[in-house]
Motif scaffolding. Structure first.
Motif, short mmCIF file in Angstrom:
data_model
loop_
_atom_site.label_atom_id
_atom_site.label_comp_id
_atom_site.label_asym_id
_atom_site.label_seq_id
_atom_site.Cartn_x
_atom_site.Cartn_y
_atom_site.Cartn_z
N PRO A 217 0.85 -1.04 -0.33
CA PRO A 217 -0.01 -0.35 0.08
C PRO A 217 0.98 1.21 0.13
O PRO A 217 0.72 2.45 -0.59
CB PRO A 217 -1.08 -0.29 1.25
N TYR A 271 2.51 -8.74 3.89
CA TYR A 271 1.68 -9.63 2.82
C TYR A 271 3.06 -10.49 2.19
O TYR A 271 2.53 -11.07 1.48
CB TYR A 271 0.97 -9.64 2.21
N GLY A 496 0.02 -4.32 9.78
CA GLY A 496 -1.70 -4.42 9.40
C GLY A 496 -1.86 -5.78 10.18
O GLY A 496 -2.82 -5.88 10.25
N PHE A 498 -2.00 -6.86 13.40
CA PHE A 498 -2.52 -6.47 14.99
C PHE A 498 -0.94 -7.43 15.96
O PHE A 498 -1.97 -7.74 16.95
CB PHE A 498 -3.60 -6.41 14.85
N SER A 715 -10.89 -10.04 9.66
CA SER A 715 -10.38 -8.64 8.51
C SER A 715 -9.68 -9.43 7.87
O SER A 715 -9.38 -8.96 6.36
CB SER A 715 -9.12 -7.30 9.68
N ASP A 718 -11.04 -11.10 4.99
CA ASP A 718 -11.58 -10.73 3.65
C ASP A 718 -10.22 -10.52 3.50
O ASP A 718 -10.99 -10.68 1.61
CB ASP A 718 -12.13 -9.52 4.62
N GLN A 719 -9.21 -9.91 3.88
CA GLN A 719 -8.75 -9.75 2.83
C GLN A 719 -7.91 -10.55 1.81
O GLN A 719 -7.67 -10.81 0.62
CB GLN A 719 -7.00 -9.19 3.46
N TYR A 722 -10.69 -11.86 -1.21
CA TYR A 722 -10.47 -10.21 -2.41
C TYR A 722 -8.89 -10.38 -2.73
O TYR A 722 -8.87 -10.72 -4.14
CB TYR A 722 -10.26 -9.05 -1.59
N PHE A 723 -7.68 -10.61 -2.24
CA PHE A 723 -6.57 -10.71 -2.74
C PHE A 723 -7.64 -12.03 -3.74
O PHE A 723 -6.71 -11.86 -4.59
CB PHE A 723 -5.84 -11.60 -2.53
N GLN B 97 -6.13 -2.34 8.68
CA GLN B 97 -4.68 -2.73 9.11
C GLN B 97 -3.09 -2.34 9.17
O GLN B 97 -3.46 -1.56 9.64
CB GLN B 97 -4.62 -3.85 7.81
N ILE B 134 -6.09 -1.89 -0.17
CA ILE B 134 -5.37 -2.72 -0.49
C ILE B 134 -4.83 -3.89 0.41
O ILE B 134 -5.04 -5.44 0.19
CB ILE B 134 -3.78 -2.78 -1.75
N CYS B 135 -5.45 -3.81 1.51
CA CYS B 135 -5.46 -4.69 2.59
C CYS B 135 -6.72 -5.33 3.18
O CYS B 135 -7.20 -6.17 3.77
CB CYS B 135 -5.04 -3.86 3.84
N GLY B 136 -7.89 -4.69 2.12
CA GLY B 136 -9.44 -5.31 2.18
C GLY B 136 -10.29 -5.07 3.20
O GLY B 136 -10.73 -6.38 3.83
N THR B 137 -9.79 -4.13 3.75
CA THR B 137 -10.96 -3.29 5.04
C THR B 137 -12.34 -3.31 4.88
O THR B 137 -13.29 -2.86 5.74
CB THR B 137 -10.46 -2.84 5.86
#
Ligand code: FES
Ligand code: FES
Lengths: 818, 154
Positions: A217, A271, A496, A498, A715, A718-719, A722-723, B97, B134-137
């Motif tokens: 990001p 990631y 990202g 946590f 979360s 979800d990520q 979506y990827f 995120q 991009i982290c898809g939150t």
């Protein structure tokens, strides 16, 4: 079940761990923009650096004249590849020797840093100078190859015009085996030919794994400067924006850890892409040369690295009439990318592919790894192991052929917990599919057999995965007790996931205090970092932290007993005899810590000459103690006898623990032993007239062993979904075959999913406590990411296979409509 | 060139290069890091600020175009107690995120709540369609915004 040691597997009641909606300790800084990432740093007198980037996909600089560029007002420095200071720079991300010179006159990918770096008063001047340098540079341009299938042809031009010593500590590929652009990796188990003889059916099919982009990001960037301190020898290196740990940059410049400062803790989403970009490494050198802070920021165009390389797989599977697989033969053509590409996307996948999770003992994996000019995957990737879905696709084809539910086919083929010959069902898998079927209202149907009320075709896909995780790292934990609070000193970073918060929750759980009583002290000097591979690192560091908590708790209670016996001298304003201590006389075994008083306090007789007992206002002269709103040390047998923690223990205490959890079953077995599993489901609607695929919903039933922090776990699920959606429905790198140039290096032409694109992800977590890390957790990490779950659902809807991304035109072509 | 902004309620004069974007001016001249540079192409929304009452992409506007304008950044929003429920809800729901895109989402959310104090889930999604995470939150934002709206309206 993993061997859970110490106190890890025993806890049954959880007060903090597993609780949703506990805010991240640094979330407010992130939400308000106060958090500074590498790209955000601005210092007085700061210079800006820009690399020359290759306009060709495969080219060598023959000559470069920097004199015109140097004379541009505002240009401060130009460092070329021939400069000895650059030649001596570098190293591999894992600490080994460099695999290629830090900067060379050869580029094997367009946009690659090559030739020189310009340092100027601002970015515009640096860019002007680079334009002039491009005009004054002569290149030898070579044929480029961006299609691995073409690269492996016998008459293909050789891609690597300059070949560097390759260094990859993980890869089994041998440089001496190289033929043309191709190298080879083969892994065989059992007798594949014999396995095919045992089969009643043999299927062959193609699986294309799509290349897609990692998209960090925050564009990788750094700012560096050097300082000296009066009366102390030597220099301090400040570098902001380095990935993961400042020491890796410090090491490049021979600066010891204690003199390498990185105050920023926000590193953006990683990631599993932990590779350092040159923009994050070069600034210390440039700052040293110029004597001023230097910033080097990448543009988005320069940040389109692979999250996954492309691979073309030809699969052959033999199976019996009931669906049991007897032989697996995987022949892959993998895009080896440019030199220095991670082998996690290629040969390294063979070691822990999906096939070892099956009862099939006859497995052959052959791979041709083809050098190309496409690009680079840094270190790892969110989707590893990349070829997982070659098996997923096979299970769907078998199901279709035998008219069986794909979940039943998977269940039949999955081996038991201990080995490939273990006939038992893995409890975690059983739990996941039971819940998953309910969650999805699962009813298997043959391909093309179900229509939705609106006339579109309905399809469903299923996949299972183990939780690939490592927990190879050790963790150096430290906890401090100060004034009633528990301090967690850590260097972060915040990436990202946590991870720090998960540790804070474990601390609150183990010490029986509130989450808010755990204070996170971020400082670059601290040793503890919970990072070590996404949720793997989180749960593994949590294991070590839990041990550290056990030590600190003992120290706190011992100190409480000691101070009750021998009250410390009062502070400056204390007078009169000390107040009575209600916990005096108890042993540490009789005491415990609670987040708040568990009962009303008992009056305590005043000591001779001391303050009178109750009778005055609460907290005042002669009154009962003021209400305690903080953790307490209390008597287990009678909770009404307690003392506020901050008063019970006035001394500062420090506990340390270094260690790591028992080895993960996954890392021991690489699929041949199984503990925590997870399953994913997808429902699609396909419009045959337009070729448009709508994901109606994803379903995820995963077993992370134990959920530590549900809000971020959800979360992260979800990520990855979506990827997965992006790479299966629309993300795609487009190259010009003739020149090898990548054509969609911006976020308009290479678009990630937006809030309008993403489907619902229904989630459920099983907690079998069968992982190796804290409380039997394992981390889910990469494992939900997939390349073919949606593709399998499209197949179930239409009966045709389409290779990802399944764009409408491809689907219509597969359906024979165009 | 010298420009004047009403920035987060304060008259602010700054000297900018004529080709500076508003995002660059905020970062390099004022040290404000809330308007983040992600795509620099007007696609991702990370650099969102509110200019004269409308959410805009600060990487796509020249600073000199903003001379005389009222500009609100996430820092200004965060400084107003009125918006604390929004930020609290973002933190409570982990509507982040890595957090790099988050300030841009918060600004878009504030612009939405300015014109629609009781947005539905779909209205939240529509207003955030220009923000890429991009982290898809994504699912977290509507949840946080609607909860904040509820708290603010009470
Ligand atoms: S950085 Fe401005 S829209 Fe992406
Ligand atoms: S939280 Fe990382 S990009 Fe949105």
């Amino acid at each position: 079940m993993a061997d859970l040691v110490g106190v890890n597997g025993q806890r049954t009641d959880f007060r903090v761990v597993g609780k949703p909606n506990l805010p991240g300790k640094a979330s407010m800084s992130l939400a308000t923009g106060v958090a500074k990432f590498g790209i955000d740093y601005v210092l007085p007198g700061m210079l800006h650096a820009k690399f020359l980037r290759s306009p060709y996909a495969n080219a060598k600089i023959i000559s470069m004249d920097i004199s015109r560029a140097k004379s541009i007002p505002g240009v401060v420095d130009i460092v070329t590849w021939e400069d000895p200071e650059l030649k001596n720079l570098g190293g591999s991300p894992m600490g080994g020797p460099p695999s290629r010179p830090y900067l060379d006159n050869y580029a094997d990918q367009d946009g690659m840093e090559v030739g020189c770096i310009v340092v100027a008063e601002d970015e515009d001047i640096a860019e002007d100078a680079l334009r002039v340098i491009l005009q004054d540079t002569q290149w030898e341009v070579y044929d480029a190859i961006v299609d691995p299938n073409k690269g492996r042809e016998s008459n293909a031009p050789i891609v690597r015009q300059v070949r560097y010593t390759s260094f990859d500590m993980f890869s089994s590929v041998k440089p001496e085996d190289q033929k043309g652009n191709v190298n080879f990796a083969t892994t065989v188990q059992g007798d594949v030919e014999e396995g095919f003889k045992q089969a009643d059916h043999i299927i062959e099919y193609e699986v294309d794994l799509p290349a897609f982009c990692g998209h960090i990001p925050n564009p990788p960037s750094s700012v560096a400067w050097w300082t000296k301190e009066p009366y102390r020898d030597g220099e301090w290196l400040h570098v902001e924006g380095a990935v993961q740990r400042r020491d890796s940059v410090g090491r490049m410049y021979g600066v010891p850890d204690d003199r390498t400062i990185q105050e920023g803790i926000f590193q953006g989403g990683k990631y599993c892409d932990w590779g350092m970009r040159k923009s994050q490494e070069i600034t210390p050198l440039l700052a040293k040369r110029s004597g001023r802070p230097v910033r080097c920021a990448q543009e988005r165009e320069e940040t389109f690295d692979f999250l996954m390389n492309e691979r073309f797989i030809h699969m052959k599977i033999g199976f019996t009439n009931d669906g049991l697989i007897t032989a697996i033969d995987d022949f892959s053509i993998a895009d080896g990318g440019i030199q220095g590409n991670s082998s996690f996307g290629t040969a390294n996948d063979q070691g822990y592919g999906p096939y070892y999770t099956t009862r099939c003992l006859n497995i052959r994996q052959q791979m041709e790894i083809v050098d190309t000019n496409t690009g680079k995957m840094y270190l790892s990737g969110q989707h590893c192991p990349f070829n997982w879905d070659t098996l997923t696709v096979g299970l769907h084809i078998i199901a279709e052929k035998l008219n069986k539910d794909v979940i039943d086919v998977a269940k039949l083929n999955l081996h038991g917990p201990d080995s490939q010959e273990d006939p038992r069902v893995v409890p975690s898998f059983e739990a996941c599919i039971e819940t998953g079927k309910k969650l999805m209202n699962w009813e298997w149907h043959k391909a093309g057999a179900k229509r939705l009320p609106d006339g579109r075709l309905h399809g469903a896909g299923f996949r299972y995965q183990i939780c690939p995780r490592h927990a190879f790292s050790g963790y150096d934990c430290q906890l401090e007790y100060r004034g009633g609070k528990i301090h967690l000193p850590t260097q972060g970073p915040i990436t990202g996931i946590f991870a720090v918060e998960c540790n804070a929750m474990i601390i609150a759980e183990e010490l029986n205090v509130e989450y808010d009583d755990v204070i996170v002290d971020y400082d670059w000097r601290n040793k503890f970092t919970p990072v070590g591979g996404g949720s793997d690192g989180t749960t593994a560091s949590g294991w070590a932290m839990k041990e550290c908590c056990a030590k600190l708790k003992k120290m706190i209670l011992e100190q409480a007993v000691k101070e009750a016996e021998n009250p410390p001298a009062g502070g400056m304003f204390s007078f009169g005899p000390p107040q009575p201590n209600p916990i005096k006389g108890y042993t540490i075994d009789e005491l415990d810590i609670a987040p708040k008083p568990l009962a009303e306090p008992k009056p305590v007789p005043a000591p001779p000459g001391g303050m009178p007992g109750f009778g005055g206002p609460p907290g005042g002269f002669g009154g009962p103690p003021a209400p305690v709103n903080e953790p307490v040390v209390y008597v287990k047998a009678d909770p009404s006898i307690f003392k506020a923690l901050s008063g019970a223990v006035t001394e500062t205490l420090v506990a340390n623990f270094s260690g790591r959890p028992p080895a993960a079953i996954w890392s021991l077995g690489m699929g041949k032993m199984l503990d925590t599993m997870n399953t994913a489901y997808c429902e699609v609607a396909v419009d045959e007239e337009t070729g448009v695929v709508e994901i109606l919903r994803f379903g995820v039933v995963a077993d992370p062993g134990k959920v530590i922090r549900p809000t971020s776990l959800e979360s992260q699920i979800d990520q990855v979904m979506y990827f997965s959606q992006g790479c299966q429905l629309f993300e795609e790198f487009i190259y010009d075959d003739a020149t090898g140039l990548r054509l969609n290096n911006n976020m308009i032409e290479y678009k990630k999913p937006t809030v309008m694109d993403v489907p619902r992800v229904d989630k459920h977590f099983e907690e079998t406590r069968s992982g190796n890390a804290v409380y039997g957790a394992s981390g889910v990490s990469h494992s939900m990411a997939n390349t073919h779950l949606v593709i399998c659902a499209i197949y179930n809807a239409t009966g045709v296979w389409v290779q990802p991304p399944a764009t409408p035109d491809k689907l219509l072509a597969a359906l024979g409509k165009i | 060139m010298t420009i004047t902004l009403n920035l987060n309620g304060n008259p602010t004069e700054l000297d900018v290069k004529t080709n500076y974007t508003l995002q660059e001016a905020l970062q390099f001249k004022l040290g404000l890091t809330g308007a983040k540079h992600m795509c620099n192409k007007g696609v991702c929304g990370s650099c969102t600020v509110i200019k004269d009452g409308r959410a805009v992409l600060s990487c796509q506007i020249l600073a000199v175009e903003c001379d005389g304008s009222t500009v609100e950044t996430v820092e200004g929003i965060a400084a107003q107690p009125k918006w604390k429920p929004l930020l609290d809800a973002y933190c409570k729901w982990d509507a982040m995120q890595c957090g790099y895109c988050t300030p841009g989402f918060v600004v878009s959310a504030k612009a939405l709540l300015d014109r629609n104090p009781t947005p539905t889930e779909d209205e939240c999604k529509e207003s955030l369609a220009g923000n890429i995470c991009i982290c898809g939150t994504y699912p977290r934002h509507a949840q946080a915004i609607m909860e904040a709206a509820l708290a603010m309206n009470n």
